[in-house]
Design an enzyme around this catalytic site. Structure first.
Site, mmCIF file in Angstrom:
data_model
loop_
_atom_site.group_PDB
_atom_site.id
_atom_site.type_symbol
_atom_site.label_atom_id
_atom_site.label_comp_id
_atom_site.label_asym_id
_atom_site.label_seq_id
_atom_site.Cartn_x
_atom_site.Cartn_y
_atom_site.Cartn_z
ATOM 1 N N CYS A 1 0.838 -1.184 0.000
ATOM 2 C CA CYS A 1 0.000 0.000 0.000
ATOM 3 C C CYS A 1 0.880 1.243 0.000
ATOM 4 O O CYS A 1 2.010 1.222 0.466
ATOM 5 C CB CYS A 1 -0.949 0.087 1.184
ATOM 6 S SG CYS A 1 -2.006 -1.337 1.362
ATOM 7 N N ARG B 1 3.141 0.192 -5.346
ATOM 8 C CA ARG B 1 3.049 -0.457 -4.039
ATOM 9 C C ARG B 1 1.751 -1.244 -3.863
ATOM 10 O O ARG B 1 1.584 -1.985 -2.894
ATOM 11 C CB ARG B 1 3.131 0.588 -2.925
ATOM 12 C CG ARG B 1 4.397 1.401 -2.948
ATOM 13 C CD ARG B 1 4.377 2.434 -1.861
ATOM 14 N NE ARG B 1 4.472 1.829 -0.554
ATOM 15 C CZ ARG B 1 5.604 1.535 0.063
ATOM 16 N NH1 ARG B 1 6.743 1.821 -0.517
ATOM 17 N NH2 ARG B 1 5.613 0.984 1.246
ATOM 18 N N TRP C 1 -3.037 -2.487 -1.624
ATOM 19 C CA TRP C 1 -2.730 -3.871 -1.986
ATOM 20 C C TRP C 1 -3.401 -4.704 -0.900
ATOM 21 O O TRP C 1 -2.952 -4.747 0.236
ATOM 22 C CB TRP C 1 -1.227 -4.082 -1.989
ATOM 23 C CG TRP C 1 -0.800 -5.419 -2.501
ATOM 24 C CD1 TRP C 1 -0.589 -5.769 -3.803
ATOM 25 C CD2 TRP C 1 -0.505 -6.589 -1.727
ATOM 26 N NE1 TRP C 1 -0.189 -7.081 -3.870
ATOM 27 C CE2 TRP C 1 -0.125 -7.604 -2.618
ATOM 28 C CE3 TRP C 1 -0.525 -6.875 -0.362
ATOM 29 C CZ2 TRP C 1 0.229 -8.876 -2.204
ATOM 30 C CZ3 TRP C 1 -0.169 -8.147 0.063
ATOM 31 C CH2 TRP C 1 0.200 -9.137 -0.860
ATOM 32 N N ASN D 1 -0.815 1.821 6.018
ATOM 33 C CA ASN D 1 0.015 0.831 5.310
ATOM 34 C C ASN D 1 0.608 -0.082 6.364
ATOM 35 O O ASN D 1 1.281 0.403 7.278
ATOM 36 C CB ASN D 1 1.123 1.548 4.526
ATOM 37 C CG ASN D 1 2.144 0.570 3.955
ATOM 38 O OD1 ASN D 1 1.800 -0.557 3.618
ATOM 39 N ND2 ASN D 1 3.380 0.998 3.853
ATOM 40 N N GLY D 2 0.375 -1.384 6.242
ATOM 41 C CA GLY D 2 0.886 -2.334 7.230
ATOM 42 C C GLY D 2 -0.211 -3.321 7.586
ATOM 43 O O GLY D 2 -1.189 -3.460 6.839
ATOM 44 N N GLU E 1 16.426 -16.748 -10.924
ATOM 45 C CA GLU E 1 15.996 -15.377 -11.186
ATOM 46 C C GLU E 1 15.346 -15.255 -12.564
ATOM 47 O O GLU E 1 14.327 -14.586 -12.729
ATOM 48 C CB GLU E 1 17.199 -14.429 -11.051
ATOM 49 C CG GLU E 1 16.944 -12.981 -11.435
ATOM 50 C CD GLU E 1 15.877 -12.279 -10.603
ATOM 51 O OE1 GLU E 1 15.385 -12.858 -9.625
ATOM 52 O OE2 GLU E 1 15.498 -11.153 -10.977
ATOM 53 N N LYS F 1 11.578 -13.893 -13.196
ATOM 54 C CA LYS F 1 11.305 -12.721 -14.050
ATOM 55 C C LYS F 1 10.198 -13.046 -15.038
ATOM 56 O O LYS F 1 9.263 -12.283 -15.213
ATOM 57 C CB LYS F 1 12.549 -12.327 -14.836
ATOM 58 C CG LYS F 1 13.520 -11.351 -14.353
ATOM 59 C CD LYS F 1 13.165 -10.013 -13.852
ATOM 60 C CE LYS F 1 12.446 -9.976 -12.550
ATOM 61 N NZ LYS F 1 13.159 -9.828 -11.329
ATOM 62 N N GLU G 1 6.593 -13.867 -13.209
ATOM 63 C CA GLU G 1 5.888 -12.811 -12.476
ATOM 64 C C GLU G 1 5.274 -11.767 -13.387
ATOM 65 O O GLU G 1 4.263 -11.174 -13.050
ATOM 66 C CB GLU G 1 6.781 -12.155 -11.417
ATOM 67 C CG GLU G 1 7.933 -11.345 -11.943
ATOM 68 C CD GLU G 1 8.784 -10.713 -10.846
ATOM 69 O OE1 GLU G 1 8.270 -10.440 -9.758
ATOM 70 O OE2 GLU G 1 9.980 -10.486 -11.108
ATOM 71 N N HIS H 1 15.147 -36.870 -12.084
ATOM 72 C CA HIS H 1 14.546 -37.363 -10.844
ATOM 73 C C HIS H 1 13.082 -36.929 -10.739
ATOM 74 O O HIS H 1 12.552 -36.846 -9.645
ATOM 75 C CB HIS H 1 15.372 -36.896 -9.647
ATOM 76 C CG HIS H 1 16.781 -37.385 -9.707
ATOM 77 N ND1 HIS H 1 17.121 -38.706 -9.477
ATOM 78 C CD2 HIS H 1 17.934 -36.762 -10.063
ATOM 79 C CE1 HIS H 1 18.424 -38.861 -9.648
ATOM 80 N NE2 HIS H 1 18.934 -37.693 -10.008
ATOM 81 N N LYS I 1 5.543 -3.615 -5.013
ATOM 82 C CA LYS I 1 6.987 -3.402 -5.044
ATOM 83 C C LYS I 1 7.627 -3.635 -3.682
ATOM 84 O O LYS I 1 8.706 -4.170 -3.582
ATOM 85 C CB LYS I 1 7.253 -1.975 -5.516
ATOM 86 C CG LYS I 1 8.719 -1.615 -5.631
ATOM 87 C CD LYS I 1 9.352 -2.327 -6.800
ATOM 88 C CE LYS I 1 10.824 -2.032 -6.952
ATOM 89 N NZ LYS I 1 11.484 -3.057 -7.783
HETATM 90 C C1 F6R Z 1 10.960 -9.751 -8.120
HETATM 91 C C2 F6R Z 1 11.118 -8.820 -7.019
HETATM 92 C C3 F6R Z 1 10.912 -9.325 -5.648
HETATM 93 C C4 F6R Z 1 11.853 -8.623 -4.655
HETATM 94 C C5 F6R Z 1 11.525 -9.060 -3.222
HETATM 95 C C6 F6R Z 1 12.449 -8.402 -2.214
HETATM 96 O O1 F6R Z 1 11.209 -9.149 -9.356
HETATM 97 O O2 F6R Z 1 11.382 -7.667 -7.222
HETATM 98 O O3 F6R Z 1 11.059 -10.708 -5.584
HETATM 99 O O4 F6R Z 1 13.169 -8.937 -4.979
HETATM 100 O O5 F6R Z 1 10.206 -8.723 -2.923
HETATM 101 O O6 F6R Z 1 12.322 -7.011 -2.236
HETATM 102 P P1 F6R Z 1 13.435 -6.090 -1.612
HETATM 103 O O7 F6R Z 1 14.669 -6.254 -2.435
HETATM 104 O O8 F6R Z 1 12.880 -4.705 -1.687
HETATM 105 O O9 F6R Z 1 13.665 -6.555 -0.201
#
Ligand code: F6R
Length: 609
Positions: A2, A27, A75, A101-102, A482, A486, A489, A505, A604
């Site tokens: 949020c 967010r 969110w 937020n929280g 990773e 990418k 998501e 396996h 984010k």
């Molecule tokens: C994926 C992504 C997330 C963040 C994760 C940690 O593309 O961005 O998996 O890497 O939420 O976020 P931070 O780095 O802000 O702790």
């Protein structure tokens, strides 16, 4: 999650709040709202949907001159995204409005408590208890009502609060959720993140844990939990405002991918002096401390954790000690073995990820030496670490990380080389060679970014596929974690990362005619084995895209498509391999018409557990 904002000044609050919320949409974006206060009454405008939907509603219904207000982009955690569950929440008496937020962990208990005292609730959210609770304690003094309510809250919160009786002021406080205060000229702001208010002021400070701030157009008064006034040093943000805008690109994600050469250079270059020595600028952890370290634990979430998995291979080789990477959400609850000889590396772009913050606290409680690798300056993780290494990647807006990931990786590698030199576990020639390699990464990424057409072509062939398997061995396996994240998501294509040796396996039963396999083949010592794995999946009908070194002349004989990284050393390859796969994910998601910067259900900054 949020985003919250607040404005108090002499301008119309509505456009300022809406604009600020748009900057915070990364967010959370399932619903949004604002509350405006004037002449002893509070007006709420809120809706399910995006800020653009809120804008339509406001433009249709509202003519106002209010100069004080709060806003929220949500969110959802408690209660579905709906008009009624959207923030702000107005207390039933109409006296108090709150954005939050929280997560309020004890909201059910508080709800029962307030219901037994005649209060009622209309939403399924945890946040509504905050407005009712403050209202319950309110008897003409807003600050003491907020503080009294706060004593009953368990969980995390950044709160923006307005009172109908005080139409010229805004109150905010925080615990475990981020909040910055923007200090303007005759106007002041609150926001979850800096880009929201950059248009109006560059003078900001971060509100400390459990601090409360009272803002009017002319005053910013901060109080600690004892009610004492405290001063904060104001930081001047010198980012180019355009750095937080799309700058002509279709999405923040592609802009941020393209910014990687610059971001990596900014992270590495200032830490290498003219003689090639690494300077980390540590003040609390001495060289002797680093010499005495006998194990390393890396903890983080998501992509930042993937950086940890890649770095684990590198650090183990450099230092010859045990190195583990653990998800922060597991680390914090697994009673980790940490003591004062353990270096705990905490990685986080936002510096606010709740699980990562609590993993850091767990490590500190056990006496571990904590270095964090963080992008957002003065964030909670940065503040609570013994040492912080900033990635200096600039603001990252796209939910899917790219440039933060790349800068985190080189920074952890830099730390590893620094430690290896101190401990004498590698020769000074090797140190020079590795530093030279890190310095070449920006120009090599720039080379990769010059040729996006070949990646676009592969994306055009496979954007409609259902499943993708990423295979790799050793560091290529770490990278495939990773690469797979990418893709899935942002494109919503099911994908999995698999250690290639593990394929038979179980997973190989999923390979059938046309299944897309992306084989990462940059780790030279195991190339032969990867080629055998490619043959195994090809024999079952897979379409194979192989990511290979510049001089690889074997893999092209077995794969359907080849993506080459530039000629480079092993340490460079770990940075260069991810870039074409970020691009592939981006172009596939783009062809599928996905909302790339704001993938469904994601946010984010994950400031909830
Ligand atoms: C994926 C992504 C997330 C963040 C994760 C940690 O593309 O961005 O998996 O890497 O939420 O976020 P931070 O780095 O802000 O702790």
């Amino acid at each position: 999650m949020c985003g919250i904002v607040g404005y108090v000044g002499d301008k119309k609050a509505t456009p300022i709040l809406l604009n600020a919320l748009e900057k915070l949409e990364y967010r959370g974006y399932d619903s949004a709202g604002i509350a405006l206060v004037s002449e002893n009454s509070i007006a709420i405008h809120k809706t399910r949907g995006r800020i653009a939907d809120l804008r339509c509603i406001i433009e249709r219904d509202l003519v106002d001159d209010c100069t004080v207000g709060i806003g929220h982009t949500r969110w959802a955690t408690h209660g579905e995204p709906s008009d009624v569950n959207s923030h702000p929440h107005l207390s039933k008496s109409g006296r108090v409005a709150v954005v939050h937020n929280g997560i309020i962990e004890n909201y059910i208990e508080l709800k029962h408590h307030l219901e037994s005292r005649g209060h009622s609730f209309s939403t399924e959210t945890d946040s509504e208890v905050v407005s009712e609770l403050i209202d319950y304690f309110y008897n003409g003094d807003p600050v003491s009502a907020v503080r009294e309510a706060e004593t009953m809250l368990k969980g995390s919160y950044a709160l923006g609060i307005i009172f109908a009786d005080f139409p010229e002021q805004l109150i905010a406080l925080r615990k475990d959720s981020p909040l910055i205060i923007g200090v303007g000229n005759g106007e002041n702001f609150i926001a979850s993140d800096i880009p929201a208010i950059l248009k109006h002021t560059r003078n900001v400070f971060r509100l400390g844990e459990r601090e409360l701030v009272v803002l009017t157009a002319k005053r910013v008064n901060v109080f600690n939990t004892y009610g004492e006034r405290i001063e904060h040093q104001i930081t001047h943000i010198d980012w180019d405002a355009a750095a937080a805008e799309k700058g002509g690109y279709a999405h923040f994600m592609i802009k941020e991918i393209m910014e990687q050469p610059d971001a990596v250079a900014k992270t590495v270059a200032p830490r290498i002096d003219e003689c090639g020595n690494i300077e980390l600028g540590f003040k609390n952890i001495t060289d002797d401390d680093l010499r005495s370290i006998n194990s390393i634990k890396i903890t983080a979430c998501g992509s930042a954790y993937h950086v940890g998995v890649v770095a684990k291979y590198f650090l183990k080789n450099m230092l010859g000690i045990s190195v583990e990477a653990e998800l922060a959400s597991e680390f914090r609850y697994c009673d980790p073995i940490v003591d004062d000889k353990t270096l705990v590396i905490v990685i986080s772009q936002s510096g606010e990820t709740l699980d990562t913050l609590y993993a850091l606290r767990e490590a500190k409680n056990k006496g571990g030496r904590v270095v964090s690798v963080v992008n957002v300056v003065a964030s909670a993780i940065a503040n609570e670490s013994e040492e912080v290494l900033y990635t200096w990647a600039g603001p990252e807006i796209s939910v899917a990380t790219t440039k933060a990931y790349s800068t985190q990786l080189v920074l952890v590698e830099l730390l590893g080389i620094y430690m290896a030199k101190l401990r004498g576990s590698i020769s000074s020639e090797k140190v020079c060679e590795l530093v030279g390699s890190l310095q070449r990464i920006p120009s090599n990424i720039a080379l990769e970014l010059r040729d996006v057409q070949s990646i676009q072509y592969i994306a055009s062939l496979y954007f409609n596929c259902q499943d993708v398997f990423f295979l790799g061995r050793n560091i290529d396996y770490a990278l495939s974690l990773e690469a797979s994240l990418k893709l899935k998501e942002i494109s919503y294509i099911h994908s999995e990362a698999y250690a290639a040796g593990e394929l038979k396996h179980g997973t190989i039963s999923l390979i059938e005619e046309g299944t897309v396999v992306i084989a990462l083949c940059t780790y030279r010592p195991l190339l032969e084995k990867m080629i055998s794995n490619i043959k195994e999946v090809k024999a079952r009908g897979a379409k194979v895209i192989a990511l290979v070194n510049a001089d690889d002349d074997q893999t092209q004989n077995v794969a359907d498509h080849i993506i080459r990284i530039p000629a480079c050393s092993e340490i460079e390859a770990s940075s260069l391999a991810i870039v074409p796969l970020q691009l592939l994910a981006y172009y596939i998601a783009s062809l599928r018409g996905c909302d790339i910067d704001k993938p469904r259900n994601l946010a984010k900054s994950v400031t909830v557990e």
